[in-house]
Design a protein around this motif. Sequence first.
Motif, PDB file in Angstrom:
ATOM      1  N   GLU A 195      -2.276   2.437   4.221  1.00 48.83           N
ATOM      2  CA  GLU A 195      -2.450   1.093   4.772  1.00 48.83           C
ATOM      3  C   GLU A 195      -1.505   0.162   4.035  1.00 48.83           C
ATOM      4  O   GLU A 195      -1.496   0.105   2.803  1.00 48.83           O
ATOM      5  CB  GLU A 195      -3.892   0.604   4.615  1.00 48.83           C
ATOM      6  N   LYS A 196      -0.726  -0.582   4.800  1.00 49.46           N
ATOM      7  CA  LYS A 196       0.198  -1.536   4.179  1.00 49.46           C
ATOM      8  C   LYS A 196      -0.492  -2.879   3.971  1.00 49.46           C
ATOM      9  O   LYS A 196      -1.366  -3.243   4.757  1.00 49.46           O
ATOM     10  CB  LYS A 196       1.427  -1.717   5.073  1.00 49.46           C
ATOM     11  N   PRO A 197      -0.053  -3.583   2.931  1.00 51.09           N
ATOM     12  CA  PRO A 197       0.965  -3.179   1.978  1.00 51.09           C
ATOM     13  C   PRO A 197       0.377  -2.414   0.786  1.00 51.09           C
ATOM     14  O   PRO A 197      -0.643  -2.787   0.240  1.00 51.09           O
ATOM     15  CB  PRO A 197       1.560  -4.514   1.517  1.00 51.09           C
ATOM     16  N   GLY A 198       1.033  -1.352   0.422  1.00 50.48           N
ATOM     17  CA  GLY A 198       0.831  -0.730  -0.885  1.00 50.48           C
ATOM     18  C   GLY A 198      -0.298   0.265  -1.066  1.00 50.48           C
ATOM     19  O   GLY A 198      -0.475   0.780  -2.155  1.00 50.48           O
ATOM     20  N   LYS A 199      -1.081   0.556  -0.016  1.00 47.75           N
ATOM     21  CA  LYS A 199      -2.250   1.415  -0.230  1.00 47.75           C
ATOM     22  C   LYS A 199      -2.019   2.801   0.365  1.00 47.75           C
ATOM     23  O   LYS A 199      -1.576   2.918   1.515  1.00 47.75           O
ATOM     24  CB  LYS A 199      -3.495   0.791   0.393  1.00 47.75           C
ATOM     25  N   ILE A 200      -2.341   3.829  -0.419  1.00 48.52           N
ATOM     26  CA  ILE A 200      -2.214   5.203   0.063  1.00 48.52           C
ATOM     27  C   ILE A 200      -3.205   6.074  -0.692  1.00 48.52           C
ATOM     28  O   ILE A 200      -3.584   5.759  -1.834  1.00 48.52           O
ATOM     29  CB  ILE A 200      -0.769   5.724  -0.101  1.00 48.52           C
ATOM     30  N   LYS A 232      -1.417  -2.226  -5.643  1.00 46.86           N
ATOM     31  CA  LYS A 232      -0.526  -2.625  -6.736  1.00 46.86           C
ATOM     32  C   LYS A 232      -0.181  -1.459  -7.641  1.00 46.86           C
ATOM     33  O   LYS A 232       0.949  -1.341  -8.109  1.00 46.86           O
ATOM     34  CB  LYS A 232      -1.172  -3.738  -7.567  1.00 46.86           C
ATOM     35  N   THR A 233      -1.171  -0.607  -7.906  1.00 53.86           N
ATOM     36  CA  THR A 233      -0.986   0.485  -8.857  1.00 53.86           C
ATOM     37  C   THR A 233      -1.283   1.815  -8.191  1.00 53.86           C
ATOM     38  O   THR A 233      -2.283   1.949  -7.478  1.00 53.86           O
ATOM     39  CB  THR A 233      -1.906   0.304 -10.081  1.00 53.86           C
ATOM     40  N   LEU A 234      -0.408   2.777  -8.432  1.00 51.81           N
ATOM     41  CA  LEU A 234      -0.592   4.140  -7.946  1.00 51.81           C
ATOM     42  C   LEU A 234      -1.204   4.950  -9.081  1.00 51.81           C
ATOM     43  O   LEU A 234      -0.663   4.981 -10.184  1.00 51.81           O
ATOM     44  CB  LEU A 234       0.760   4.720  -7.538  1.00 51.81           C
ATOM     45  N   TYR A 235      -2.345   5.571  -8.826  1.00 47.48           N
ATOM     46  CA  TYR A 235      -3.042   6.338  -9.861  1.00 47.48           C
ATOM     47  C   TYR A 235      -2.981   7.825  -9.530  1.00 47.48           C
ATOM     48  O   TYR A 235      -3.272   8.233  -8.394  1.00 47.48           O
ATOM     49  CB  TYR A 235      -4.520   5.926  -9.938  1.00 47.48           C
ATOM     50  N   PHE A 236      -2.627   8.613 -10.537  1.00 50.69           N
ATOM     51  CA  PHE A 236      -2.740  10.066 -10.423  1.00 50.69           C
ATOM     52  C   PHE A 236      -3.916  10.478 -11.289  1.00 50.69           C
ATOM     53  O   PHE A 236      -3.893  10.303 -12.509  1.00 50.69           O
ATOM     54  CB  PHE A 236      -1.464  10.775 -10.874  1.00 50.69           C
ATOM     55  N   ILE A 292       3.174   0.610  -8.069  1.00 51.13           N
ATOM     56  CA  ILE A 292       3.559   1.159  -6.775  1.00 51.13           C
ATOM     57  C   ILE A 292       4.999   0.791  -6.435  1.00 51.13           C
ATOM     58  O   ILE A 292       5.720   1.564  -5.809  1.00 51.13           O
ATOM     59  CB  ILE A 292       2.586   0.710  -5.658  1.00 51.13           C
ATOM     60  N   LYS A 293       5.459  -0.371  -6.900  1.00 48.11           N
ATOM     61  CA  LYS A 293       6.831  -0.771  -6.585  1.00 48.11           C
ATOM     62  C   LYS A 293       7.857   0.140  -7.247  1.00 48.11           C
ATOM     63  O   LYS A 293       9.009   0.206  -6.812  1.00 48.11           O
ATOM     64  CB  LYS A 293       7.074  -2.227  -6.997  1.00 48.11           C
ATOM     65  N   ASP A 294       7.442   0.856  -8.288  1.00 53.74           N
ATOM     66  CA  ASP A 294       8.360   1.771  -8.962  1.00 53.74           C
ATOM     67  C   ASP A 294       8.338   3.168  -8.373  1.00 53.74           C
ATOM     68  O   ASP A 294       9.142   4.016  -8.745  1.00 53.74           O
ATOM     69  CB  ASP A 294       8.015   1.864 -10.456  1.00 53.74           C
ATOM     70  N   SER A 295       7.401   3.417  -7.473  1.00 54.81           N
ATOM     71  CA  SER A 295       7.287   4.744  -6.880  1.00 54.81           C
ATOM     72  C   SER A 295       8.240   4.869  -5.699  1.00 54.81           C
ATOM     73  O   SER A 295       8.413   3.918  -4.929  1.00 54.81           O
ATOM     74  CB  SER A 295       5.856   4.977  -6.388  1.00 54.81           C
ATOM     75  N   PRO A 296       8.874   6.044  -5.532  1.00 51.35           N
ATOM     76  CA  PRO A 296       9.693   6.231  -4.331  1.00 51.35           C
ATOM     77  C   PRO A 296       8.901   6.028  -3.039  1.00 51.35           C
ATOM     78  O   PRO A 296       9.463   5.711  -1.998  1.00 51.35           O
ATOM     79  CB  PRO A 296      10.180   7.683  -4.456  1.00 51.35           C
ATOM     80  N   LEU A 297       7.572   6.195  -3.114  1.00 49.17           N
ATOM     81  CA  LEU A 297       6.735   5.989  -1.930  1.00 49.17           C
ATOM     82  C   LEU A 297       6.736   4.535  -1.453  1.00 49.17           C
ATOM     83  O   LEU A 297       6.256   4.245  -0.362  1.00 49.17           O
ATOM     84  CB  LEU A 297       5.293   6.416  -2.216  1.00 49.17           C
ATOM     85  N   SER A 298       7.287   3.628  -2.269  1.00 52.42           N
ATOM     86  CA  SER A 298       7.270   2.218  -1.869  1.00 52.42           C
ATOM     87  C   SER A 298       8.036   1.987  -0.570  1.00 52.42           C
ATOM     88  O   SER A 298       7.782   1.015   0.135  1.00 52.42           O
ATOM     89  CB  SER A 298       7.819   1.325  -2.983  1.00 52.42           C
ATOM     90  N   ILE A 299       8.967   2.886  -0.220  1.00 55.31           N
ATOM     91  CA  ILE A 299       9.671   2.721   1.060  1.00 55.31           C
ATOM     92  C   ILE A 299       8.683   2.787   2.226  1.00 55.31           C
ATOM     93  O   ILE A 299       8.856   2.118   3.241  1.00 55.31           O
ATOM     94  CB  ILE A 299      10.802   3.761   1.236  1.00 55.31           C
ATOM     95  N   LEU A 300       7.622   3.572   2.064  1.00 53.01           N
ATOM     96  CA  LEU A 300       6.593   3.666   3.108  1.00 53.01           C
ATOM     97  C   LEU A 300       5.590   2.529   3.041  1.00 53.01           C
ATOM     98  O   LEU A 300       4.978   2.173   4.042  1.00 53.01           O
ATOM     99  CB  LEU A 300       5.808   4.973   2.961  1.00 53.01           C
ATOM    100  N   LEU A 301       5.404   1.966   1.847  1.00 47.68           N
ATOM    101  CA  LEU A 301       4.248   1.108   1.608  1.00 47.68           C
ATOM    102  C   LEU A 301       4.556  -0.369   1.495  1.00 47.68           C
ATOM    103  O   LEU A 301       3.646  -1.187   1.575  1.00 47.68           O
ATOM    104  CB  LEU A 301       3.546   1.558   0.321  1.00 47.68           C
ATOM    105  N   ASP A 302       5.823  -0.732   1.293  1.00 49.33           N
ATOM    106  CA  ASP A 302       6.156  -2.137   1.065  1.00 49.33           C
ATOM    107  C   ASP A 302       7.061  -2.642   2.176  1.00 49.33           C
ATOM    108  O   ASP A 302       8.276  -2.470   2.132  1.00 49.33           O
ATOM    109  CB  ASP A 302       6.846  -2.308  -0.291  1.00 49.33           C
ATOM    110  N   ASN A 315     -12.560   1.340   1.381  1.00 52.32           N
ATOM    111  CA  ASN A 315     -13.132   2.244   0.373  1.00 52.32           C
ATOM    112  C   ASN A 315     -12.228   3.444   0.108  1.00 52.32           C
ATOM    113  O   ASN A 315     -12.351   4.098  -0.935  1.00 52.32           O
ATOM    114  CB  ASN A 315     -14.504   2.751   0.826  1.00 52.32           C
ATOM    115  N   MET A 316     -11.333   3.736   1.058  1.00 56.29           N
ATOM    116  CA  MET A 316     -10.435   4.877   0.882  1.00 56.29           C
ATOM    117  C   MET A 316      -9.513   4.698  -0.322  1.00 56.29           C
ATOM    118  O   MET A 316      -8.970   5.667  -0.845  1.00 56.29           O
ATOM    119  CB  MET A 316      -9.571   5.076   2.132  1.00 56.29           C
ATOM    120  N   PHE A 317      -9.338   3.459  -0.771  1.00 53.17           N
ATOM    121  CA  PHE A 317      -8.362   3.189  -1.822  1.00 53.17           C
ATOM    122  C   PHE A 317      -9.026   2.863  -3.156  1.00 53.17           C
ATOM    123  O   PHE A 317      -8.445   2.234  -4.024  1.00 53.17           O
ATOM    124  CB  PHE A 317      -7.402   2.092  -1.354  1.00 53.17           C
ATOM    125  N   ARG A 318     -10.287   3.331  -3.286  1.00 53.67           N
ATOM    126  CA  ARG A 318     -11.013   3.240  -4.554  1.00 53.67           C
ATOM    127  C   ARG A 318     -11.241   4.647  -5.067  1.00 53.67           C
ATOM    128  O   ARG A 318     -11.153   5.617  -4.310  1.00 53.67           O
ATOM    129  CB  ARG A 318     -12.340   2.529  -4.355  1.00 53.67           C
TER     130      ARG A 318
END
Length: 197
Positions: free
Chosen positions: A54-59, A76-80, A93-103, A183-186
């Motif tokens: 889900e934009k912006p920034g959620k995956i 804002k933050t991508l957690y592994f 998240i802005k530092d992740s290559p995935l940001s092309i999909l999310l931002d 809730n998917m992004f918690r």
Amino acid sequence: MPAMLAVPAIAAPAPASGSLAAVQQHLSAVDTMTADFTQTDRNGKVLTGEMTLEKPGKIRFQYEKGVPLLLVSNGKTLYFIDYSVRDVQPYPIKDSPLSILLDPSRDASKYAKIVPSGDPRVVSVEAYDPNNPQYGRITLIFAKKPSAPGGLMLQGWVALDSQNNRTTIRLSDQKFNVPVSDNMFRFNDPRRSGRPN
């Protein structure tokens, strides 16, 4: 005074389906997406699961049952998260290559380019920040499909980290602009007593 002549509006030409502009059109047309994924790492290990975006920034990458891993971004933050060792690694998240999909606010033309695919039905886009090579690079693979947003269907991607470790994601059963629960992004933080983050 002569009557104003009616001038027909001239629509801007649609971007060529193999162009970066077409990819940006696809990305801007997608607000949410769900898909099944198959992940193959550099050693050939295969994991499956479900991806929600889900934009912006959620995956969220929810791995198959029995795999104690979760990759999730709250916008804002991508957690592994590795539940087997109670470890949580955060990345902006802005530092992740995935940001092309999310931002959707980023101009892809400044850090992405079309790469030859050898197949006229396929569009490949490599995203890479030369100023931050430590974040790796990602190559998105699209199939041309008129019924998909922007005429392109995201098929998956290949990610290379800074050590050139390759991870391949293949998508199937893609659904675009469908309702997605926040809730998917918690996630339950394994470092605490099960409180959602």
